[in-house]
Design a protein around this motif. Structure first.
Motif, PDB file in Angstrom:
ATOM      1  N   LEU A  77      -1.077   5.593  -1.574  1.00 39.06           N
ATOM      2  CA  LEU A  77      -1.601   5.855  -2.913  1.00 39.06           C
ATOM      3  C   LEU A  77      -0.949   4.907  -3.900  1.00 39.06           C
ATOM      4  N   ILE A  78      -1.733   4.354  -4.786  1.00 42.91           N
ATOM      5  CA  ILE A  78      -1.208   3.527  -5.869  1.00 42.91           C
ATOM      6  C   ILE A  78      -1.742   4.048  -7.197  1.00 42.91           C
ATOM      7  N   ILE A  79      -0.860   4.162  -8.159  1.00 42.70           N
ATOM      8  CA  ILE A  79      -1.246   4.502  -9.536  1.00 42.70           C
ATOM      9  C   ILE A  79      -0.998   3.250 -10.363  1.00 42.70           C
ATOM     10  N   ILE A 119       2.893  -4.091  -7.369  1.00 41.89           N
ATOM     11  CA  ILE A 119       2.444  -2.916  -6.639  1.00 41.89           C
ATOM     12  C   ILE A 119       1.108  -3.169  -5.936  1.00 41.89           C
ATOM     13  N   THR A 120       0.248  -3.996  -6.514  1.00 42.43           N
ATOM     14  CA  THR A 120      -1.051  -4.283  -5.901  1.00 42.43           C
ATOM     15  C   THR A 120      -0.902  -4.914  -4.528  1.00 42.43           C
ATOM     16  N   THR A 121       0.172  -5.640  -4.317  1.00 35.53           N
ATOM     17  CA  THR A 121       0.378  -6.288  -3.015  1.00 35.53           C
ATOM     18  C   THR A 121       0.631  -5.279  -1.902  1.00 35.53           C
ATOM     19  N   LEU A 122       0.902  -4.018  -2.262  1.00 36.08           N
ATOM     20  CA  LEU A 122       1.191  -2.986  -1.268  1.00 36.08           C
ATOM     21  C   LEU A 122      -0.063  -2.227  -0.842  1.00 36.08           C
ATOM     22  N   ALA A 123      -1.219  -2.594  -1.405  1.00 36.45           N
ATOM     23  CA  ALA A 123      -2.460  -1.902  -1.076  1.00 36.45           C
ATOM     24  C   ALA A 123      -3.025  -2.400   0.248  1.00 36.45           C
ATOM     25  N   GLY A 124      -3.602  -1.465   0.997  1.00 33.54           N
ATOM     26  CA  GLY A 124      -4.304  -1.781   2.229  1.00 33.54           C
ATOM     27  C   GLY A 124      -5.726  -1.267   2.156  1.00 33.54           C
ATOM     28  N   PRO A 125      -6.502  -1.415   3.220  1.00 33.06           N
ATOM     29  CA  PRO A 125      -7.908  -0.984   3.207  1.00 33.06           C
ATOM     30  C   PRO A 125      -8.095   0.504   2.929  1.00 33.06           C
ATOM     31  N   SER A 126      -7.118   1.336   3.342  1.00 34.54           N
ATOM     32  CA  SER A 126      -7.274   2.790   3.166  1.00 34.54           C
ATOM     33  C   SER A 126      -6.463   3.340   1.996  1.00 34.54           C
ATOM     34  N   THR A 127      -5.830   2.464   1.225  1.00 36.34           N
ATOM     35  CA  THR A 127      -5.016   2.925   0.089  1.00 36.34           C
ATOM     36  C   THR A 127      -5.906   3.500  -1.001  1.00 36.34           C
ATOM     37  N   ARG A 128      -5.557   4.685  -1.468  1.00 38.39           N
ATOM     38  CA  ARG A 128      -6.259   5.263  -2.616  1.00 38.39           C
ATOM     39  C   ARG A 128      -5.634   4.706  -3.886  1.00 38.39           C
ATOM     40  N   VAL A 129      -6.464   4.207  -4.789  1.00 40.02           N
ATOM     41  CA  VAL A 129      -5.970   3.637  -6.046  1.00 40.02           C
ATOM     42  C   VAL A 129      -6.467   4.491  -7.202  1.00 40.02           C
ATOM     43  N   ILE A 130      -5.528   4.934  -8.033  1.00 44.27           N
ATOM     44  CA  ILE A 130      -5.846   5.733  -9.218  1.00 44.27           C
ATOM     45  C   ILE A 130      -5.578   4.891 -10.447  1.00 44.27           C
ATOM     46  N   ASP A 131      -6.577   4.741 -11.295  1.00 44.42           N
ATOM     47  CA  ASP A 131      -6.439   4.032 -12.568  1.00 44.42           C
ATOM     48  C   ASP A 131      -6.021   5.036 -13.625  1.00 44.42           C
ATOM     49  N   ASP A 166      18.075   2.671 -14.541  1.00 42.00           N
ATOM     50  CA  ASP A 166      18.103   1.294 -14.057  1.00 42.00           C
ATOM     51  C   ASP A 166      16.765   0.584 -14.275  1.00 42.00           C
ATOM     52  N   THR A 167      15.678   1.330 -14.172  1.00 37.90           N
ATOM     53  CA  THR A 167      14.333   0.771 -14.391  1.00 37.90           C
ATOM     54  C   THR A 167      13.526   1.792 -15.172  1.00 37.90           C
ATOM     55  N   PRO A 168      13.745   1.895 -16.481  1.00 33.34           N
ATOM     56  CA  PRO A 168      13.159   3.000 -17.247  1.00 33.34           C
ATOM     57  C   PRO A 168      11.645   2.967 -17.395  1.00 33.34           C
ATOM     58  N   ARG A 169      11.050   1.756 -17.330  1.00 34.60           N
ATOM     59  CA  ARG A 169       9.601   1.653 -17.542  1.00 34.60           C
ATOM     60  C   ARG A 169       8.971   0.779 -16.472  1.00 34.60           C
ATOM     61  N   ALA A 170       7.707   1.047 -16.211  1.00 31.41           N
ATOM     62  CA  ALA A 170       6.956   0.253 -15.244  1.00 31.41           C
ATOM     63  C   ALA A 170       5.471   0.372 -15.572  1.00 31.41           C
ATOM     64  N   GLU A 171       4.662  -0.328 -14.777  1.00 31.75           N
ATOM     65  CA  GLU A 171       3.211  -0.322 -14.960  1.00 31.75           C
ATOM     66  C   GLU A 171       2.471   0.375 -13.821  1.00 31.75           C
ATOM     67  N   ALA A 172       3.141   0.510 -12.684  1.00 27.42           N
ATOM     68  CA  ALA A 172       2.456   1.049 -11.513  1.00 27.42           C
ATOM     69  C   ALA A 172       3.454   1.692 -10.564  1.00 27.42           C
ATOM     70  N   VAL A 173       2.922   2.604  -9.730  1.00 25.21           N
ATOM     71  CA  VAL A 173       3.740   3.334  -8.753  1.00 25.21           C
ATOM     72  C   VAL A 173       2.991   3.333  -7.431  1.00 25.21           C
ATOM     73  N   ALA A 174       3.719   3.112  -6.339  1.00 23.01           N
ATOM     74  CA  ALA A 174       3.145   3.197  -4.992  1.00 23.01           C
ATOM     75  C   ALA A 174       3.797   4.343  -4.237  1.00 23.01           C
ATOM     76  N   VAL A 175       2.973   5.088  -3.495  1.00 23.19           N
ATOM     77  CA  VAL A 175       3.435   6.238  -2.716  1.00 23.19           C
ATOM     78  C   VAL A 175       3.078   6.014  -1.251  1.00 23.19           C
ATOM     79  N   ALA A 176       4.033   6.300  -0.366  1.00 18.38           N
ATOM     80  CA  ALA A 176       3.780   6.292   1.076  1.00 18.38           C
ATOM     81  C   ALA A 176       4.261   7.619   1.640  1.00 18.38           C
ATOM     82  N   GLY A 177       3.373   8.363   2.270  1.00 16.45           N
ATOM     83  CA  GLY A 177       3.744   9.687   2.757  1.00 16.45           C
ATOM     84  C   GLY A 177       4.098  10.587   1.591  1.00 16.45           C
TER      85      GLY A 177
END
Length: 556
Positions: free
Chosen positions: A7-9, A43-55, A20-31
């Motif tokens: 999953l990617i948001i 974070i986009t580089t972590l997407a695969g064919p079955s990754t769900r992407v939430i805008d 250490d990293t208070p702000r970001a633009e995207a989050v990736a989840v595995a399991g």
């Protein structure tokens, strides 16, 4: 090769709560874990064919809210009851009760909640006669917002065996009228418990609060009803962005239902449930709490702390006070535990490695609790058990620095502030007394003095919405000029609902932050909360998507 995200948001304003990293633009989840937090490109580089992407569409994304003080069973049942919040005057009360009665013809006990102490009129206590004039032929009871006082009609009192009064133990009272019969007012759980037992739930939702004991002889049908009620309540909490619950009443029965939900994959929030130590229990009962801590010890479900009531509440004058009440200076009330009894509880629980959390609202109750924690410290040495005091509505200034000195957590509910979005200023401010207003509901004062301050709603005492609590924390107006400014910033309020909540329950190493390796507990809000005017947060912001343990538990 980098791990592929499930999953990617993206397109988000991520508030990680990680210094250490208070702000970001995207989050990736595995399991069930956070895989990465960073820029959209990273974070986009972590997407695969079955990754769900939430805008997220520019909305805030942050760790799931940690509800650090609530009552899940009574709260879940309240979703089926008559909500009297905001109802004022006899005619409005009559209309609400009769409408509810007509819609629930088969309910053996009609129940309402959040009935203001001045629902009939300021200075006019509710009586059974008021309720009889509305509904005389069916048992009816309604709770005050704090769930420490209830009012019942004559039919309910008769059926529960209370109409002629009853000794219900220290700190509890069936209030009697001038006619020698019960007035209808029932103070604390032992008093209203016999009425609650008339309901279709058999009052099982109150046992974790009233006795800490399990219900007897639960049929499969009753168990199925309770399971469905709790599942619905947990899903309701998830709809507000809540991913963790620290419950404040409990028994083994609730833990068993939660384990059933966990094992079937139906538990939408993490939850910890306490052993409720009552004043009639032998000290050896605390050994059960240590057993529960071993028996229920997953990241989703834990039974790992001890809950104690030291006093009642201000509005019914059952809070234990130093130097009396503002409108009754010669009256202090009494604690539910003697000093010696609580010192022994705190010391034994501390030695067993158990956190203790004490409901203490009045200044004398807070002092006695701090004294108990100090006694445990002297007996056992300094442990890292993060003992807590819940509510802290009026504190003596001499006791404020003791929180930092003893390492005690201040668990507070800004939404409880009289005059805020939930409760009227009167009659509570009069009961506190103007000379003590500076030390009432003083969450900023506590934080500035070094106390760890954690926020929560105390649902169903007040709405479960974190956004209402955050709004009250940020916008509180003083009762008069010259009082300390108790407001929190948005950042402080969010931290008190996420990272500090995780620290308070010893899970700061794996939740409360959006950080690689941490559990994937995430709230995607409906908008950018930082762009919302503080006095409109509760009406503007919602949880669009809630993710707990990597699983979507709510989607608007």
């Amino acid at each position: 090769m980098p791990q592929i995200a499930d999953l990617i948001i993206r397109n988000a304003r991520v508030l990680t709560m990680d210094a250490d990293t208070p702000r970001a633009e995207a989050v990736a989840v595995a399991g069930n874990s956070i895989l990465a937090v960073g820029s959209s490109n990273e974070i986009t580089t972590l997407a695969g064919p079955s990754t769900r992407v939430i805008d997220a569409k520019g909305a805030t994304v942050l760790p799931g809210f940690n509800e650090a003080h609530m009552h899940i069973f009574p709260g879940s049942v309240s979703l089926r009851q008559l909500n009297l919040h905001g109802i004022q005057g006899f005619d409005a009360l009559k209309q609400a009760i009769l409408g509810y009665a007509a819609a629930n013809p088969d309910e053996p006990l009609l129940m309402g909640f959040s009935a203001d102490y001045s629902i009939i009129g300021l200075g006019e206590p509710v009586t059974r006669q008021h309720l009889d004039a509305i509904l005389a032929d069916r048992p009816f009871m309604m709770f005050a917002p704090d769930h420490h006082t209830a009012w019942a009609n004559t039919a309910a009192l008769k059926q529960a065996g209370l109409l002629n009064g009853k000794d219900v133990g220290i700190g509890n009272e069936v209030v009697m009228g001038a006619d020698g019969l019960a007035s209808g007012e029932l103070r604390e759980g032992n008093a209203f418990g016999p009425v609650a037992a008339l309901a279709s739930t058999g009052g099982r939702e109150e046992l974790g609060m009233v006795t800490g004991m399990d219900p007897e002889n639960v049929t499969p049908e009753q168990y199925a009803l309770d399971r469905a009620i709790l599942k619905n309540g947990l899903e309701y909490c998830a709809s507000w962005g809540v991913t963790s619950i620290q419950n404040f009443d409990g028994n083994h029965y609730q833990l068993r239902i939660m384990r059933d939900l966990e094992q079937s994959g139906e538990l939408p929030c993490r939850i910890r449930i306490p052993f409720h130590m009552k004043n009639f229990m032998d000290l050896s009962e605390i050994d059960k709490a240590a057993e529960w801590k071993k028996e229920f010890s997953t990241d989703m479900l834990r039974g790992d702390f001890v809950k104690v009531f030291m006093d009642g509440v201000l509005d019914s004058q059952t809070a234990f006070m130093l130097d009396g009440y503002g409108d009754r200076p010669d009256y202090d009330y009494e604690p539910l535990f003697t000093e010696q009894a609580f010192n022994a509880i705190a010391t034994k629980a501390d030695a067993l490695g158990l956190q203790v959390a004490v409901h203490a609202i009045g200044s004398a109750a807070i002092r006695q609790t701090l004294d108990g924690y100090e006694s445990a410290l002297k007996a056992n040495g300094r442990q890292d058990n993060r003992h807590r005091i819940e509510h802290i509505e009026i504190i003596h200034p001499d006791d404020i620095p003791r929180f930092a000195e003893l390492g005690v957590v201040a668990s507070m509910q800004p939404v409880h502030y009289p005059g805020g979005t939930c409760f009227p200023a009167e009659p509570t401010t009069a009961k506190i007394g103007e000379d003590r207003w500076a030390y009432a509901y003083a969450w900023r004062t506590m934080k500035d003095a070094g106390a760890p301050v954690v926020f929560a709603s105390d649902w169903p005492v007040s709405p479960v919405s974190p956004f209402q609590c955050i709004q009250d924390a940020m916008t509180r107006k003083p009762w008069k000029d010259g009082l300390p400014d108790q407001r929190f910033t948005l950042e402080e309020s969010l931290e008190a609902y996420t990272a500090i909540g995780a620290w308070v329950e010893f899970m700061e190493d794996r939740k409360g932050k959006l950080k690689p390796g941490y559990l994937a507990d995430i709230a995607i809000l409906s908008t950018d909360i930082e762009s919302v005017a503080p006095d409109t947060i509760m009406d503007t912001v919602r949880a669009a998507i809630t993710i707990c343990d990597g699983r979507i538990t709510h989607q608007a």
